[in-house]
Design a protein around this motif. Structure first.
Motif, short mmCIF file in Angstrom:
data_model
loop_
_atom_site.label_atom_id
_atom_site.label_comp_id
_atom_site.label_asym_id
_atom_site.label_seq_id
_atom_site.Cartn_x
_atom_site.Cartn_y
_atom_site.Cartn_z
N ILE A 134 -1.72 -14.00 -11.60
CA ILE A 134 -3.00 -13.69 -10.97
C ILE A 134 -3.29 -12.47 -11.80
O ILE A 134 -2.42 -11.47 -12.39
CB ILE A 134 -2.69 -13.16 -9.85
N PRO A 135 -4.44 -12.30 -12.50
CA PRO A 135 -4.80 -11.12 -13.66
C PRO A 135 -5.29 -9.79 -12.72
O PRO A 135 -5.42 -9.99 -11.43
CB PRO A 135 -6.11 -11.78 -14.19
N ILE A 136 -5.18 -8.73 -13.34
CA ILE A 136 -5.22 -7.40 -13.09
C ILE A 136 -6.44 -6.88 -13.65
O ILE A 136 -6.33 -6.93 -14.95
CB ILE A 136 -4.22 -6.46 -13.07
N PHE A 137 -7.55 -6.60 -12.95
CA PHE A 137 -8.63 -6.02 -13.43
C PHE A 137 -8.95 -4.51 -13.43
O PHE A 137 -8.77 -4.22 -12.15
CB PHE A 137 -9.76 -6.86 -13.18
N GLU A 186 -3.78 -11.56 -5.22
CA GLU A 186 -5.14 -10.93 -5.54
C GLU A 186 -5.20 -9.49 -4.99
O GLU A 186 -5.33 -8.41 -5.58
CB GLU A 186 -6.21 -11.62 -5.18
N PHE A 187 -4.54 -9.48 -3.75
CA PHE A 187 -4.37 -7.88 -3.00
C PHE A 187 -3.72 -6.99 -3.82
O PHE A 187 -3.86 -5.97 -4.18
CB PHE A 187 -4.37 -8.24 -1.58
N VAL A 188 -2.22 -7.86 -4.19
CA VAL A 188 -1.48 -6.66 -4.86
C VAL A 188 -1.96 -6.56 -6.08
O VAL A 188 -1.76 -5.33 -6.65
CB VAL A 188 -0.23 -7.39 -5.08
N CYS A 189 -2.73 -7.35 -6.80
CA CYS A 189 -3.36 -6.79 -8.00
C CYS A 189 -4.42 -5.74 -8.01
O CYS A 189 -4.54 -4.77 -8.85
CB CYS A 189 -3.72 -8.11 -8.90
N LYS A 190 -5.26 -5.95 -6.80
CA LYS A 190 -6.03 -4.99 -6.78
C LYS A 190 -5.32 -3.43 -6.34
O LYS A 190 -6.05 -2.43 -6.81
CB LYS A 190 -7.08 -5.06 -5.47
N GLU A 191 -4.45 -3.46 -5.50
CA GLU A 191 -3.51 -2.26 -5.37
C GLU A 191 -3.04 -1.89 -6.73
O GLU A 191 -3.13 -0.50 -6.87
CB GLU A 191 -2.57 -2.54 -4.42
N VAL A 192 -2.39 -2.47 -7.63
CA VAL A 192 -2.03 -2.29 -8.77
C VAL A 192 -2.98 -1.62 -9.59
O VAL A 192 -2.83 -0.61 -10.30
CB VAL A 192 -1.14 -3.30 -9.30
N ALA A 193 -4.30 -2.10 -9.71
CA ALA A 193 -5.26 -1.79 -10.42
C ALA A 193 -5.60 -0.21 -10.02
O ALA A 193 -5.82 0.57 -10.82
CB ALA A 193 -6.44 -2.69 -10.31
N SER A 194 -5.69 0.00 -8.48
CA SER A 194 -5.76 1.21 -8.17
C SER A 194 -4.88 2.22 -8.56
O SER A 194 -5.15 3.42 -8.90
CB SER A 194 -6.12 1.50 -6.63
N LEU A 195 -3.78 1.97 -8.74
CA LEU A 195 -2.59 2.57 -9.20
C LEU A 195 -2.58 3.12 -10.83
O LEU A 195 -2.47 4.12 -11.20
CB LEU A 195 -1.24 1.93 -9.16
N LEU A 196 -3.23 2.21 -11.59
CA LEU A 196 -3.48 2.38 -13.15
C LEU A 196 -4.54 2.82 -13.26
O LEU A 196 -4.76 3.40 -14.61
CB LEU A 196 -3.17 0.88 -13.72
N LYS A 197 -5.41 3.03 -12.55
CA LYS A 197 -6.93 3.81 -12.99
C LYS A 197 -6.73 5.07 -13.33
O LYS A 197 -5.92 6.31 -12.88
CB LYS A 197 -7.89 3.45 -11.74
N LYS A 228 0.87 -1.21 -0.07
CA LYS A 228 0.05 0.01 0.16
C LYS A 228 0.89 1.30 0.08
O LYS A 228 0.49 2.16 -0.55
CB LYS A 228 -0.94 0.04 1.31
N SER A 229 1.93 1.24 0.74
CA SER A 229 2.90 2.45 0.87
C SER A 229 3.60 2.76 -0.52
O SER A 229 3.64 3.94 -0.98
CB SER A 229 3.87 2.19 1.95
N ILE A 230 4.06 1.65 -1.11
CA ILE A 230 4.46 1.78 -2.47
C ILE A 230 3.57 2.34 -3.46
O ILE A 230 3.94 3.50 -4.07
CB ILE A 230 5.30 0.47 -3.14
N VAL A 231 2.44 2.08 -3.28
CA VAL A 231 1.38 2.10 -4.51
C VAL A 231 0.93 3.73 -4.38
O VAL A 231 0.68 4.44 -5.25
CB VAL A 231 -0.03 1.72 -4.21
N THR A 232 1.16 4.41 -3.05
CA THR A 232 0.79 5.78 -2.71
C THR A 232 2.10 6.60 -2.94
O THR A 232 1.75 7.87 -2.58
CB THR A 232 0.19 5.69 -1.39
#
Length: 152
Positions: free
Chosen positions: A110-113, A141-152, A11-15
């Motif tokens: 694991i896919p990223i959506f 799956e948690f990591v992929c959700k965090e990555v998705a939030s970064l890419l939106k 989470k820290s990296i994503v932000t």
């Protein structure tokens, strides 16, 4: 390190707004590879524009020739079509496996959506036979959700 203990680090990296998206994705790869002993190659593949192929993004581990993977080819290409997690306990048992290194024994993808669309995936190779558990799946799956939030 416990997978749950890594969640705040991810989470820290994503932000980290002072880093580019690719820098943050690379930091995620580095964090996973450094803290989970059986994660020996960690990388992201993303849909390559309008083409039915994946393009390699940031990664850590041995260099790979597989910078472009057609949909349907290998584990990553299958996940691009199926939209499902794919855990491979023994890569030698997979007919449609693309060998990156003779040391790789297992793989998890694991896919990223984003908005229900599969836009990429995290791909992890392990030199340990059958190391991945349901806990790895849930964590990634948690990591992929965090990555998705970064890419939106």
């Amino acid at each position: 390190m416990n997978l749950q203990d890594l969640k705040p680090k991810i989470k820290s990296i994503v932000t980290q707004d002072d880093c580019t998206i690719d820098q943050r994705l690379l930091k995620i790869c580095e964090t996973l590879e450094a803290n989970i002993s059986y994660y020996n190659w960690v990388g992201f593949y993303f849909k390559n524009g309008d083409k039915d192929e994946l393009k390699l993004g940031p990664y850590v581990g041995a260099p790979t020739d597989h910078t472009i993977i057609p949909f349907g080819k290998g584990i990553c290409g299958q996940v691009a079509i199926s939209n499902q997690n794919f855990v491979v306990p023994d890569v030698t048992a997979q007919d449609n496996y693309i060998a990156c290194s003779i040391t790789v024994k297992a793989e998890i993808v694991i896919p990223i959506f984003i908005n229900g669309e599969n836009i990429g995936q995290i791909d992890i190779d392990s030199n340990t036979p059958d190391p991945f558990t349901e806990a790895d799946e849930r964590f990634l799956e948690f990591v992929c959700k965090e990555v998705a939030s970064l890419l939106k």
